[in-house]
Design an enzyme around this catalytic site. Sequence first.
Site, PDB file in Angstrom:
ATOM      1  N   SER A   1       0.682  -0.996  -0.101  1.00  0.00           N
ATOM      2  CA  SER A   1      -0.057   0.018  -0.011  1.00  0.00           C
ATOM      3  C   SER A   1       0.834   1.113  -0.039  1.00  0.00           C
ATOM      4  O   SER A   1       1.687   1.566   0.834  1.00  0.00           O
ATOM      5  CB  SER A   1      -1.038  -0.006   1.257  1.00  0.00           C
ATOM      6  OG  SER A   1      -1.545   1.125   1.337  1.00  0.00           O
TER       7      SER A   1
ATOM      8  N   GLY B   1       4.197   3.954   3.536  1.00  0.00           N
ATOM      9  CA  GLY B   1       3.727   2.670   2.661  1.00  0.00           C
ATOM     10  C   GLY B   1       3.783   1.393   3.538  1.00  0.00           C
ATOM     11  O   GLY B   1       4.386   1.708   4.720  1.00  0.00           O
ATOM     12  N   LYS B   2       3.502   0.189   3.165  1.00  0.00           N
ATOM     13  CA  LYS B   2       3.432  -0.816   3.846  1.00  0.00           C
ATOM     14  C   LYS B   2       3.154  -2.052   3.089  1.00  0.00           C
ATOM     15  O   LYS B   2       2.355  -1.651   2.289  1.00  0.00           O
ATOM     16  CB  LYS B   2       2.482  -1.041   4.977  1.00  0.00           C
ATOM     17  CG  LYS B   2       2.857  -1.851   6.155  1.00  0.00           C
ATOM     18  CD  LYS B   2       4.079  -1.030   7.363  1.00  0.00           C
ATOM     19  CE  LYS B   2       4.314  -2.059   8.209  1.00  0.00           C
ATOM     20  NZ  LYS B   2       5.120  -1.268   9.374  1.00  0.00           N
ATOM     21  N   GLY B   3       3.800  -3.217   3.280  1.00  0.00           N
ATOM     22  CA  GLY B   3       3.583  -4.396   2.533  1.00  0.00           C
ATOM     23  C   GLY B   3       3.470  -5.380   3.425  1.00  0.00           C
ATOM     24  O   GLY B   3       3.713  -5.332   4.667  1.00  0.00           O
TER      25      GLY B   3
ATOM     26  N   ASP C   1       9.462  -5.459   9.000  1.00  0.00           N
ATOM     27  CA  ASP C   1       8.434  -5.534   9.949  1.00  0.00           C
ATOM     28  C   ASP C   1       8.199  -6.915  10.535  1.00  0.00           C
ATOM     29  O   ASP C   1       9.061  -7.701  10.696  1.00  0.00           O
ATOM     30  CB  ASP C   1       7.063  -5.104   9.258  1.00  0.00           C
ATOM     31  CG  ASP C   1       6.110  -4.542  10.342  1.00  0.00           C
ATOM     32  OD1 ASP C   1       6.129  -3.552  11.044  1.00  0.00           O
ATOM     33  OD2 ASP C   1       5.031  -5.212  10.282  1.00  0.00           O
TER      34      ASP C   1
END
Length: 418
Positions: free
Chosen positions: A60, A105-107, A146
Amino acid sequence: MSEEANPFESLQEQIDDAAAFLDATPDVLERLKHPERVLEANLTVEMDDGSIEVFKAFRSQYNGDRGPYKGGIRYHPGVTRDEVKALSGWMVFKCAAVNIPYGGGKGGIVINPVEYSMSELERITRSYAKELRPIIGEDRDIPAPDVNTGRREMNWIKDTYETLENTTEPGVITGKAIESGGSEGRVEATGRSVMLVAREAFAYLGRDIADATVAVQGYGNAGSVAARLIDDLGADVVAVSDSSGAIHDPEGLDVEAAKAFKRETGSVTGFEGAVEEFSNEELLTMDVDLLIPAALENAIDGDLARDVSADVIVEAANGPLTPEADDVLTERDVAVFPDILANAGGVTVSYFEWVQNRQRFYWPESKVNDELERIITDAFDELVSVYERNETPNFRTAMYVVAIRRVLQAAEEGGIWP
Ligand code: NAD
């Protein structure tokens, strides 16, 4: 993730809470309540036995008004599109809260990594990196570790990207091993910012942290480093926990010995230096001066919040309080210092790593720690000044006011592309 609170809805609620203190119209704020785009990919990967498995993966890109998208990659069976969207939004406001030049952002990949061999994980990670390649880059989107990812996965992603792009670009990803362009001080950075925020919070509240008793829920990277650094300030860390349970010594635990014990045995329970053991729920409601939730989202819900005895909470984990818990604790005058400030040390030292990668010039740890302290204490000062000026109901809302203002200002200066 508990089922009662959808993290994406929690994020939208936090923006609404700050809206009352912002000079912004609802249409402008509406834009901040949704990601700019979300990549959804199905990774088709060959397993060691020759069979094929398909893994759902996301990235995202929430908002890029203040700089390249920035945020971690999570490997967990509970990863969902909404969780990734929420975490990417929190990154936007975290980077803005500490005023580093990034968006958010993050995945994530829906996977339980312990069920796969190292070579399978490498192929899964490289397949994900191939999907990410067109949308990442040191000036576009910079992933990081993460939950359940670390240096190893970052090194694979960097190598895949650089091979396909036929370049060397270590700043495409942060959280790398030192030899692959990582930064000194990155491993300790999150715990260090938790300590700095706790130290500043006690000074602001007119209390001496050296007299404080402290309980830490979650004794992993963030929690154990925070415990050691707060212990170094003279406080007594009287209880710590992990998923196996909590350990307690009213005189103060030997935090280093407890960490060494966990490293050897995999858990804190059974540590001979403790006086007694109890449940995580009991730890969260203990009568201590400072409580540090450092495990997972939604650790404290509305019911538990009514029983919390600590009067200061510093959030090391992302989203450890449900919105209802937040309301209860505000009502009860518990001072909660929010995640987007307290655990921002991780992304701040990721920023330093990226700066060093781009300059190809590396800093000693002392410089990393000094710059981190400057950034976190400046952000803390800004937080309390907005809290006092706006009379927000709590510190979280004040921090969101600071962060959202910065994002809106950058958006306004950029204007809207037709
Ligand atoms: P970690 O995996 O190193 O540690 C997590 C710890 O929590 C483990 O000791 C685990 O046993 C414990 N735990 C799990 N469930 C628990 C439960 N129900 N009760 C008590 N303990 C429990 O992870 P970490 O990197 O320390 O991250 C912890 C939190 O901090 C996460 O929310 C993460 O998103 C956040 N965070 C971490 C960083 C970082 O740089 N490490 C940066 C920003 C935010």
